[in-house]
Design a protein around this motif. Structure first.
Motif, PDB file in Angstrom:
ATOM      1  N   PRO A 180       0.828  -1.213   0.000  1.00  0.00           N
ATOM      2  CA  PRO A 180       0.000   0.000   0.000  1.00  0.00           C
ATOM      3  C   PRO A 180       0.860   1.260   0.000  1.00  0.00           C
ATOM      4  CG  PRO A 180       0.050  -0.985   2.187  1.00  0.00           C
ATOM      5  CD  PRO A 180       0.765  -1.934   1.281  1.00  0.00           C
ATOM      6  N   GLN A 181       0.376   2.278  -0.694  1.00  0.00           N
ATOM      7  CA  GLN A 181       1.099   3.552  -0.742  1.00  0.00           C
ATOM      8  C   GLN A 181       0.129   4.667  -1.069  1.00  0.00           C
ATOM      9  OE1 GLN A 181       4.420   4.553  -0.125  1.00  0.00           O
ATOM     10  NE2 GLN A 181       3.341   6.479  -0.257  1.00  0.00           N
ATOM     11  N   GLU A 182       0.104   5.714  -0.241  1.00  0.00           N
ATOM     12  CA  GLU A 182      -0.726   6.866  -0.558  1.00  0.00           C
ATOM     13  C   GLU A 182      -0.132   7.594  -1.755  1.00  0.00           C
ATOM     14  OE1 GLU A 182      -2.642  10.939   1.377  1.00  0.00           O
ATOM     15  OE2 GLU A 182      -1.255   9.735   2.558  1.00  0.00           O
ATOM     16  N   PRO A 183      -0.947   7.948  -2.744  1.00  0.00           N
ATOM     17  CA  PRO A 183      -0.429   8.618  -3.933  1.00  0.00           C
ATOM     18  C   PRO A 183      -0.208  10.119  -3.723  1.00  0.00           C
ATOM     19  CG  PRO A 183      -2.765   8.197  -4.181  1.00  0.00           C
ATOM     20  CD  PRO A 183      -2.362   7.573  -2.880  1.00  0.00           C
ATOM     21  N   PHE A 184       0.855  10.472  -3.020  1.00  0.00           N
ATOM     22  CA  PHE A 184       1.210  11.884  -2.884  1.00  0.00           C
ATOM     23  C   PHE A 184       2.170  12.309  -3.985  1.00  0.00           C
ATOM     24  CE2 PHE A 184       4.073   9.572   0.060  1.00  0.00           C
ATOM     25  CZ  PHE A 184       5.308   9.920  -0.467  1.00  0.00           C
ATOM     26  N   ASP A 185       2.584  11.342  -4.806  1.00  0.00           N
ATOM     27  CA  ASP A 185       3.491  11.635  -5.918  1.00  0.00           C
ATOM     28  C   ASP A 185       2.968  10.906  -7.152  1.00  0.00           C
ATOM     29  OD1 ASP A 185       6.339  12.743  -6.618  1.00  0.00           O
ATOM     30  OD2 ASP A 185       6.242  10.741  -7.509  1.00  0.00           O
ATOM     31  N   SER A 186       3.036  11.559  -8.294  1.00  0.00           N
ATOM     32  CA  SER A 186       2.496  10.978  -9.523  1.00  0.00           C
ATOM     33  C   SER A 186       3.246   9.731  -9.968  1.00  0.00           C
ATOM     34  CB  SER A 186       2.515  12.019 -10.646  1.00  0.00           C
ATOM     35  OG  SER A 186       3.848  12.452 -10.903  1.00  0.00           O
ATOM     36  N   GLY A 187       4.389   9.458  -9.345  1.00  0.00           N
ATOM     37  CA  GLY A 187       5.164   8.273  -9.699  1.00  0.00           C
ATOM     38  C   GLY A 187       4.420   6.968  -9.529  1.00  0.00           C
ATOM     39  N   VAL A 188       3.373   6.952  -8.698  1.00  0.00           N
ATOM     40  CA  VAL A 188       2.596   5.716  -8.555  1.00  0.00           C
ATOM     41  C   VAL A 188       1.983   5.302  -9.889  1.00  0.00           C
ATOM     42  CG1 VAL A 188       2.092   6.072  -6.102  1.00  0.00           C
ATOM     43  CG2 VAL A 188       0.495   6.950  -7.822  1.00  0.00           C
ATOM     44  N   PHE A 189       1.745   6.268 -10.770  1.00  0.00           N
ATOM     45  CA  PHE A 189       1.187   5.991 -12.095  1.00  0.00           C
ATOM     46  C   PHE A 189       2.242   6.097 -13.198  1.00  0.00           C
ATOM     47  CE2 PHE A 189      -2.691   7.793  -9.910  1.00  0.00           C
ATOM     48  CZ  PHE A 189      -3.329   6.572  -9.754  1.00  0.00           C
ATOM     49  N   THR A 190       3.042   7.157 -13.162  1.00  0.00           N
ATOM     50  CA  THR A 190       3.950   7.411 -14.285  1.00  0.00           C
ATOM     51  C   THR A 190       5.041   6.352 -14.396  1.00  0.00           C
ATOM     52  OG1 THR A 190       5.299   8.899 -12.915  1.00  0.00           O
ATOM     53  CG2 THR A 190       3.520   9.893 -14.228  1.00  0.00           C
ATOM     54  N   HIS A 191       5.397   5.696 -13.288  1.00  0.00           N
ATOM     55  CA  HIS A 191       6.436   4.661 -13.373  1.00  0.00           C
ATOM     56  C   HIS A 191       5.957   3.495 -14.239  1.00  0.00           C
ATOM     57  CE1 HIS A 191       4.226   1.984 -10.624  1.00  0.00           C
ATOM     58  NE2 HIS A 191       5.087   1.063 -10.984  1.00  0.00           N
ATOM     59  N   ALA A 192       4.630   3.376 -14.399  1.00  0.00           N
ATOM     60  CA  ALA A 192       4.058   2.310 -15.233  1.00  0.00           C
ATOM     61  C   ALA A 192       3.708   2.816 -16.634  1.00  0.00           C
ATOM     62  CB  ALA A 192       2.807   1.744 -14.560  1.00  0.00           C
ATOM     63  N   GLY A 193       4.206   3.984 -16.990  1.00  0.00           N
ATOM     64  CA  GLY A 193       4.006   4.510 -18.327  1.00  0.00           C
ATOM     65  C   GLY A 193       2.664   5.158 -18.564  1.00  0.00           C
ATOM     66  N   ILE A 194       1.948   5.497 -17.507  1.00  0.00           N
ATOM     67  CA  ILE A 194       0.623   6.111 -17.649  1.00  0.00           C
ATOM     68  C   ILE A 194       0.785   7.621 -17.800  1.00  0.00           C
ATOM     69  CG2 ILE A 194      -1.595   6.528 -16.517  1.00  0.00           C
ATOM     70  CD1 ILE A 194      -1.218   3.816 -15.110  1.00  0.00           C
ATOM     71  N   ASP A 195       0.240   8.147 -18.882  1.00  0.00           N
ATOM     72  CA  ASP A 195       0.276   9.586 -19.151  1.00  0.00           C
ATOM     73  C   ASP A 195      -0.973  10.215 -18.533  1.00  0.00           C
ATOM     74  OD1 ASP A 195       0.344  12.162 -20.097  1.00  0.00           O
ATOM     75  OD2 ASP A 195       0.606  11.620 -22.211  1.00  0.00           O
ATOM     76  N   LEU A 196      -0.809  10.880 -17.400  1.00  0.00           N
ATOM     77  CA  LEU A 196      -1.955  11.419 -16.671  1.00  0.00           C
ATOM     78  C   LEU A 196      -2.648  12.545 -17.429  1.00  0.00           C
ATOM     79  CD1 LEU A 196      -0.500  11.400 -13.048  1.00  0.00           C
ATOM     80  CD2 LEU A 196      -2.065   9.754 -14.083  1.00  0.00           C
ATOM     81  N   SER A 197      -1.923  13.222 -18.296  1.00  0.00           N
ATOM     82  CA  SER A 197      -2.534  14.320 -19.061  1.00  0.00           C
ATOM     83  C   SER A 197      -3.567  13.809 -20.058  1.00  0.00           C
ATOM     84  CB  SER A 197      -1.455  15.126 -19.792  1.00  0.00           C
ATOM     85  OG  SER A 197      -0.858  14.355 -20.826  1.00  0.00           O
ATOM     86  N   ARG A 198      -3.540  12.519 -20.359  1.00  0.00           N
ATOM     87  CA  ARG A 198      -4.471  11.926 -21.308  1.00  0.00           C
ATOM     88  C   ARG A 198      -5.655  11.254 -20.615  1.00  0.00           C
ATOM     89  NH1 ARG A 198      -2.236  11.458 -26.381  1.00  0.00           N
ATOM     90  NH2 ARG A 198      -3.607   9.696 -26.904  1.00  0.00           N
ATOM     91  N   ARG A 199      -5.704  11.385 -19.287  1.00  0.00           N
ATOM     92  CA  ARG A 199      -6.791  10.781 -18.517  1.00  0.00           C
ATOM     93  C   ARG A 199      -7.805  11.859 -18.133  1.00  0.00           C
ATOM     94  NH1 ARG A 199      -7.675   5.679 -18.934  1.00  0.00           N
ATOM     95  NH2 ARG A 199      -6.654   5.988 -20.933  1.00  0.00           N
ATOM     96  N   LYS A 200      -9.094  11.538 -18.211  1.00  0.00           N
ATOM     97  CA  LYS A 200     -10.130  12.488 -17.815  1.00  0.00           C
ATOM     98  C   LYS A 200     -10.329  12.499 -16.300  1.00  0.00           C
ATOM     99  CE  LYS A 200     -13.873  12.733 -20.343  1.00  0.00           C
ATOM    100  NZ  LYS A 200     -15.087  12.320 -21.098  1.00  0.00           N
ATOM    101  N   TYR A 201     -10.214  11.321 -15.690  1.00  0.00           N
ATOM    102  CA  TYR A 201     -10.436  11.202 -14.249  1.00  0.00           C
ATOM    103  C   TYR A 201      -9.290  10.414 -13.624  1.00  0.00           C
ATOM    104  CZ  TYR A 201     -15.194  12.496 -15.574  1.00  0.00           C
ATOM    105  OH  TYR A 201     -16.284  13.142 -16.089  1.00  0.00           O
TER     106      TYR A 201
END
Length: 500
Positions: A422-443
């Motif tokens: 478990p890890q609280e997402p206080f840093d976008s690295g929880v997603f970006t390390h897996a190649g997820i582009d947050l700017s392309r997500r609506k939610y």
């Protein structure tokens, strides 16, 4: 001079069903359990931590230091007696070996088996082997205070921010006062008070009112030299212990105690007069999700604050994600959800495979009468990672964190991130390390309270708080408090005692 520097941090939610053994104190490490000696030094150096500030100051002065322990666990349930005895024993033995002062990077809301104030117990044990050695302590904004914690410290300084982006600076503030005392330039005296009020964590942040003016006044008093240190602590309200509550701690110079006392009274009066403003009004979960669905500027960050591991939740409560899918929000990324069994099944299937499985809901929360309910999902395994990333945002900058093995499951365009740790997402690295582009997500659906603002507020066009179920709920009527000092506001709305 020779210093003992140690880091021992845990925020204990006494209603959480997840016990905290020694192996859990591995935050910032890919191994199980704490780090010791040179390994602890290497892990702390260059990070936004109080321990890093302590080391930097010692090195600049040409002094020696030892770091017997770096032990940092994700908030969860009560710390086992074995874990506490091991960590406390390691620190005490280092002090027993001899030093000129001790500098501790602690949380202030650790509850261990048999010790409702674990940090106070640690300081009492240090005092027993080194009665005259000065002790400087840097504490989290969510610390709770007892006589033992304050009575055995020489200097205390607390974070002034929430999200906590000033952790290094807090260590520097505590160390400056300690060094002044060691040079004979100051005679620190601790003045403190805990108020009989449970603040809601969604109303605590010094970024906004009602806390902003209070914290600004404390910071100005310290900056302008009225006192040596001034700290206001929102307290951690999900700890059912006798000393929970908002607190103010002043480090006054022995020659100016009257000034320190006046400041203490002023800050406490400000907080008490605003007690009603520290209560967070709840909105039904379904209403919040529906409101998010109507927003037209993306990305929208949806914040499930009832099941946040940053306050002791298991992060496997799936109700909010289920509601998001039911209402048909698209372009969603959600997580990270803690489910090692689901991760194992998805890794076994492999990238590109379509899998139907139950995710989350493995944890019952008996303190609140909640049963874990998995969410059945069908999706394609998009990505598998080791879950390792380094924080690039302003909170705990530079710290290396690990989610354990992590899988991204594409469920009809919704990306669900499932992890082993478990890890609280206080840093976008929880997603970006897996190649997820947050700017392309609506939610972006995450489990947090305030800390998400450090890494996600800069990219969010809108933020919607969602009151999902869990042991981090802001509905205090759900919690069977038995050990708080009573009366206490707002559980007893007509509490009149201003000072405890």
């Amino acid at each position: 001079m020779r210093f003992v520097i140690a880091l021992m941090r845990h925020e204990t939610n006494t209603f959480s069903p997840i016990a905290t053994p020694l192996r859990a104190f591995s935050r910032g490490s890919s191994t199980d359990g704490p780090l010791y000696g040179d390994d602890a030094v290497r892990a702390c150096q260059g990070t936004n931590s109080a321990a890093a500030a302590f080391m930097d100051i010692a090195q600049r002065q040409g002094d020696e230091f030892v770091m017997p322990l770096m032990a940092n666990a994700v908030p969860s349930g009560i710390v086992t007696a074995e874990a506490f005895e091991s960590m406390a024993g390691t620190i005490v033995e280092a002090v027993r070996a001899g030093c000129d002062a001790v500098m501790l990077d602690l949380h202030g809301a650790m509850v261990a088996e048999g010790f409702p104030d674990a940090e106070g117990e640690l300081l009492a044990r240090i005092r027993a082997v080194a009665p005259q050695v000065p002790i400087a302590v840097a504490l989290d904004f969510h610390a709770n205070f007892s006589d033992a914690l304050v009575g055995n410290a020489t200097v205390i300084a607390g974070y002034c921010t929430y999200p906590h982006v000033d952790v290094y600076e807090t260590g520097a503030r505590a160390a400056r006062t300690l060094m002044a005392a060691l040079r004979g330039e100051a005679k620190p005296v601790l003045l403190w008070r805990t108020l009989p009020m449970l603040t809601h964590m969604l109303r605590q942040t010094p970024r906004t009112q009602p806390m902003k003016d209070i914290m600004d006044r404390a910071m100005a008093a310290e900056r302008d030299g009225e006192v040596l240190n001034a700290s206001v602590f929102g307290g951690f309200p999900l700890a059912d212990i006798p000393h929970t509550g908002l607190a103010v701690v002043i480090v006054a110079d022995g020659d100016r105690m009257d000034t320190g006392q006046r400041l203490l009274d002023e800050l406490c009066d400000m907080a008490w007069e605003r007690r009603a403003d520290f209560v967070f009004p709840l909105e039904p979960m379904q209403t919040s999700v529906a409101r998010a669905r109507e927003l037209a500027h993306w990305p929208v960050v949806l914040v499930d604050h009832g099941d946040n591991c940053g306050a002791g939740g298991p992060t496997d409560e799936m109700t909010v994600l289920g509601e998001v899918l039911r209402q048909g929000l698209d372009g969603v990324v959600a997580g990270p959800f803690w489910d090692p069994a689901a991760v194992a099944e998805l890794v076994g299937a492999g990238v590109g495979q379509t899998v139907t499985l139950d995710v989350g809901g493995k944890t019952d929360m008996p303190a609140l009468g909640l049963k874990g309910t998995p969410l059945r999902l069908t999706g394609r395994v998009q990505c598998i990672t080791d879950g390792n990333y380094q924080v690039t945002g302003p909170m705990f900058t530079g710290m290396k964190l690990s989610l354990g093995r992590t899988v991204v499951l594409d469920v009809g365009g919704t990306l669900v991130v499932v992890c082993e740790k478990p890890q609280e997402p206080f840093d976008s690295g929880v997603f970006t390390h897996a190649g997820i582009d947050l700017s392309r997500r609506k939610y972006i659906l995450i489990k947090s309270r305030q800390h998400f603002r450090a890494g996600f507020e800069p990219i969010a066009k809108e933020i919607v708080l969602v009151a999902g179920p869990g042991v981090c709920s802001s509905d205090y009527s759900q919690f069977p408090f038995r050990n708080l000092r009573r009366p206490i506001y707002p559980l007893e709305p007509h509490t009149t005692a201003k000072h405890a």
